[in-house]
Scaffold this motif. Structure first.
Motif, short mmCIF file in Angstrom:
data_model
loop_
_atom_site.label_atom_id
_atom_site.label_comp_id
_atom_site.label_asym_id
_atom_site.label_seq_id
_atom_site.Cartn_x
_atom_site.Cartn_y
_atom_site.Cartn_z
N VAL A 23 11.39 11.34 50.20
CA VAL A 23 11.08 10.13 50.96
C VAL A 23 12.19 9.84 51.95
O VAL A 23 13.37 9.89 51.63
CB VAL A 23 10.89 8.94 50.01
N MET A 24 11.79 9.54 53.17
CA MET A 24 12.75 9.21 54.21
C MET A 24 12.15 8.10 55.05
O MET A 24 10.96 8.13 55.37
CB MET A 24 13.02 10.44 55.08
N GLU A 25 12.94 7.14 55.40
CA GLU A 25 12.48 6.05 56.24
C GLU A 25 12.90 6.31 57.67
O GLU A 25 14.04 6.69 57.93
CB GLU A 25 13.09 4.72 55.77
N ARG A 26 12.00 6.12 58.60
CA ARG A 26 12.32 6.25 60.02
C ARG A 26 12.67 4.87 60.54
O ARG A 26 11.92 3.92 60.35
CB ARG A 26 11.14 6.81 60.79
N VAL A 27 13.82 4.79 61.22
CA VAL A 27 14.26 3.52 61.79
C VAL A 27 14.80 3.76 63.19
O VAL A 27 15.16 4.88 63.54
CB VAL A 27 15.36 2.84 60.93
N GLU A 28 14.84 2.71 63.97
CA GLU A 28 15.52 2.75 65.25
C GLU A 28 16.84 2.04 65.07
O GLU A 28 16.92 0.99 64.43
CB GLU A 28 14.68 2.10 66.33
N ALA A 29 17.89 2.63 65.61
CA ALA A 29 19.23 2.08 65.50
C ALA A 29 19.86 2.00 66.87
O ALA A 29 19.44 2.69 67.80
CB ALA A 29 20.08 2.96 64.58
N GLU A 30 20.88 1.16 66.99
CA GLU A 30 21.64 1.06 68.24
C GLU A 30 22.90 1.91 68.12
O GLU A 30 23.66 1.77 67.16
CB GLU A 30 22.03 -0.39 68.50
N LEU A 31 23.10 2.79 69.09
CA LEU A 31 24.25 3.68 69.10
C LEU A 31 25.23 3.16 70.14
O LEU A 31 24.92 3.09 71.32
CB LEU A 31 23.81 5.11 69.44
N PHE A 32 26.42 2.76 69.70
CA PHE A 32 27.42 2.15 70.57
C PHE A 32 28.43 3.13 71.12
O PHE A 32 29.21 2.79 72.01
CB PHE A 32 28.16 1.03 69.82
N THR A 33 28.49 4.33 70.57
CA THR A 33 29.42 5.37 71.02
C THR A 33 28.65 6.69 71.08
O THR A 33 27.48 6.73 70.72
CB THR A 33 30.60 5.54 70.04
N ASP A 34 29.32 7.75 71.50
CA ASP A 34 28.66 9.04 71.40
C ASP A 34 28.48 9.36 69.92
O ASP A 34 29.04 8.70 69.06
CB ASP A 34 29.46 10.13 72.12
N GLY A 35 27.68 10.37 69.64
CA GLY A 35 27.40 10.70 68.24
C GLY A 35 28.66 11.01 67.46
O GLY A 35 29.11 10.23 66.65
#
Length: 111
Positions: A23-35
């Motif tokens: 099981v994995m949940e898909r979410v949207e996140a905010e990225l403030f820096t490069d990976g």
């Protein structure tokens, strides 16, 4: 830089990488820096961003701390202090990156 990132297996894992089963949940996140190895990311429902540390980098941090403990147990305080200083410098670098990302986006520190 602030990017919306959709976290899911297909977008994060190129061919040839290990895929997680179950099981994995898909979410949207905010990225403030490069990976990078210590990305500053805010997950849904969280007021403040956090730092995403890759598993191999987390293992290195743990190993470095274990070196400090082992040196202390052997009574080698100079070695322990040196190892602790290197560990602290690494954590300070991550904290500096985190703080800079917050300041760049006008987010107060949570501490």
């Amino acid at each position: 830089m602030l990017a919306q990132v959709r976290l899911c297996s297909q977008s994060l894992m190129p061919d040839g990488d290990v895929r997680l089963d179950g099981v994995m949940e898909r979410v949207e996140a905010e990225l403030f820096t490069d990976g990078g190895n210590d990305a500053v990311v805010r997950l849904p429902g969280r007021r403040f961003p956090g730092v995403l540390i890759q598993g191999d980098s987390l293992h290195i941090l743990r190993s470095n701390l274990a070196e400090v403990m082992e040196a202390c147990e052997r009574g080698e305080l100079a070695d322990a202090q040196e190892s602790a200083g290197l560990l602290l410098a690494g954590i300070d670098a991550v904290l500096t990156r985190y703080t800079a990302a917050l300041e760049e986006h006008g987010i107060p520190r949570p501490y």
